[in-house]
Write an enzyme that holds these catalytic residues in place. Structure first.
Site, PDB file in Angstrom:
ATOM      1  CB  CYS A  95      37.949  39.605  48.136  1.00  0.00           C
ATOM      2  SG  CYS A  95      37.209  38.617  46.837  1.00  0.00           S
ATOM      3  CB  CYS A 127      33.442  35.676  47.108  1.00  0.00           C
ATOM      4  SG  CYS A 127      35.150  35.434  47.655  1.00  0.00           S
ATOM      5  CD  GLU A 165      34.815  40.842  51.187  1.00  0.00           C
ATOM      6  OE1 GLU A 165      35.693  41.085  50.334  1.00  0.00           O
ATOM      7  OE2 GLU A 165      33.624  40.656  50.898  1.00  0.00           O
ATOM      8  CB  CYS A 201      35.785  36.454  51.498  1.00  0.00           C
ATOM      9  SG  CYS A 201      36.941  37.307  50.412  1.00  0.00           S
ATOM     10  CG  ASN A 252      38.022  45.179  44.774  1.00  0.00           C
ATOM     11  OD1 ASN A 252      37.950  46.313  45.240  1.00  0.00           O
ATOM     12  ND2 ASN A 252      37.425  44.846  43.656  1.00  0.00           N
ATOM     13  CD  GLU A 278      39.431  43.747  39.644  1.00  0.00           C
ATOM     14  OE1 GLU A 278      39.678  44.305  38.552  1.00  0.00           O
ATOM     15  OE2 GLU A 278      38.277  43.543  40.072  1.00  0.00           O
TER      16      GLU A 278
HETATM   17  N1  THU Z   1      35.022  41.353  45.410  1.00  0.00           N
HETATM   18  C1  THU Z   1      35.406  41.696  46.665  1.00  0.00           C
HETATM   19  O1  THU Z   1      36.448  42.331  46.867  1.00  0.00           O
HETATM   20  N2  THU Z   1      34.608  41.339  47.693  1.00  0.00           N
HETATM   21  C2  THU Z   1      33.365  40.775  47.552  1.00  0.00           C
HETATM   22  O2  THU Z   1      32.688  40.579  48.543  1.00  0.00           O
HETATM   23  C3  THU Z   1      32.869  40.435  46.217  1.00  0.00           C
HETATM   24  C4  THU Z   1      33.847  40.557  45.117  1.00  0.00           C
HETATM   25  C5  THU Z   1      35.837  41.825  44.280  1.00  0.00           C
HETATM   26  C6  THU Z   1      36.649  40.805  43.559  1.00  0.00           C
HETATM   27  C7  THU Z   1      36.804  41.456  42.205  1.00  0.00           C
HETATM   28  O3  THU Z   1      37.884  42.370  42.254  1.00  0.00           O
HETATM   29  C8  THU Z   1      35.528  42.260  42.017  1.00  0.00           C
HETATM   30  O4  THU Z   1      34.990  42.414  43.319  1.00  0.00           O
HETATM   31  C9  THU Z   1      34.512  41.601  41.105  1.00  0.00           C
HETATM   32  O5  THU Z   1      34.276  40.285  41.492  1.00  0.00           O
END
Ligand code: THU
Length: 128
Positions: free
Chosen positions: A52, A85, A54, A88, A41, A43
């Protein structure tokens, strides 16, 4: 970890750029030829443009020409294993179809699902 795809997802998690959530996630996507594309991920200060793990893995794979996918592994440090999520799930469905989804944490817990069970009534190109 015996499964190399889960090991790759756990390793990719170490590269997460998650200063706001402090919730690092790793993913590893395997194509039909056995090649693995990883993601973490990422941010940023607007929060909403977060990507994310994925989707990073899917877009890396597509951008390198891969098209047929077998499996994705997703790793986060939660006891109740972290699933993809909603956004994704949509992207995985559209570009990977009903692939196997392996969820894992760093303590060796894992679970394997099919995407169609995580995303049972998808909107996709068949409606257009
Ligand atoms: N996140 C992912 O990268 N994949 C997931 O399956 C769930 C959430 C990340 C997004 C964000 O950077 C952090 O996790 C919290 O939501």
């Amino acid at each position: 970890m015996n499964d190399p795809l889960i090991a790759a997802a756990l390793a990719a998690r170490a590269h997460a750029v998650a200063p706001f959530s402090k919730f690092p996630v790793g993913a590893a996507l395997e194509d039909a030829g056995g090649r693995v594309y990883t993601g973490c991920n990422v941010e940023n200060a607007t929060y909403g443009l977060t990507m994310c793990a994925e989707r990073v893995a899917v877009y890396k794979a597509l951008s390198e020409g891969a098209r047929d996918f077998r499996r994705i592994a997703i790793a986060a440090d939660t006891d109740a294993l972290t699933p993809p999520c909603g956004a994704c799930r949509q992207i995985l469905w559209e570009f990977c179809g009903d692939i196997e989804v392996a969820l894992a944490n760093p303590r060796g817990k894992m679970e394997t699902l099919r995407l169609k069970d995580l995303f049972p009534k998808p909107f996709d190109v068949s409606y257009l």
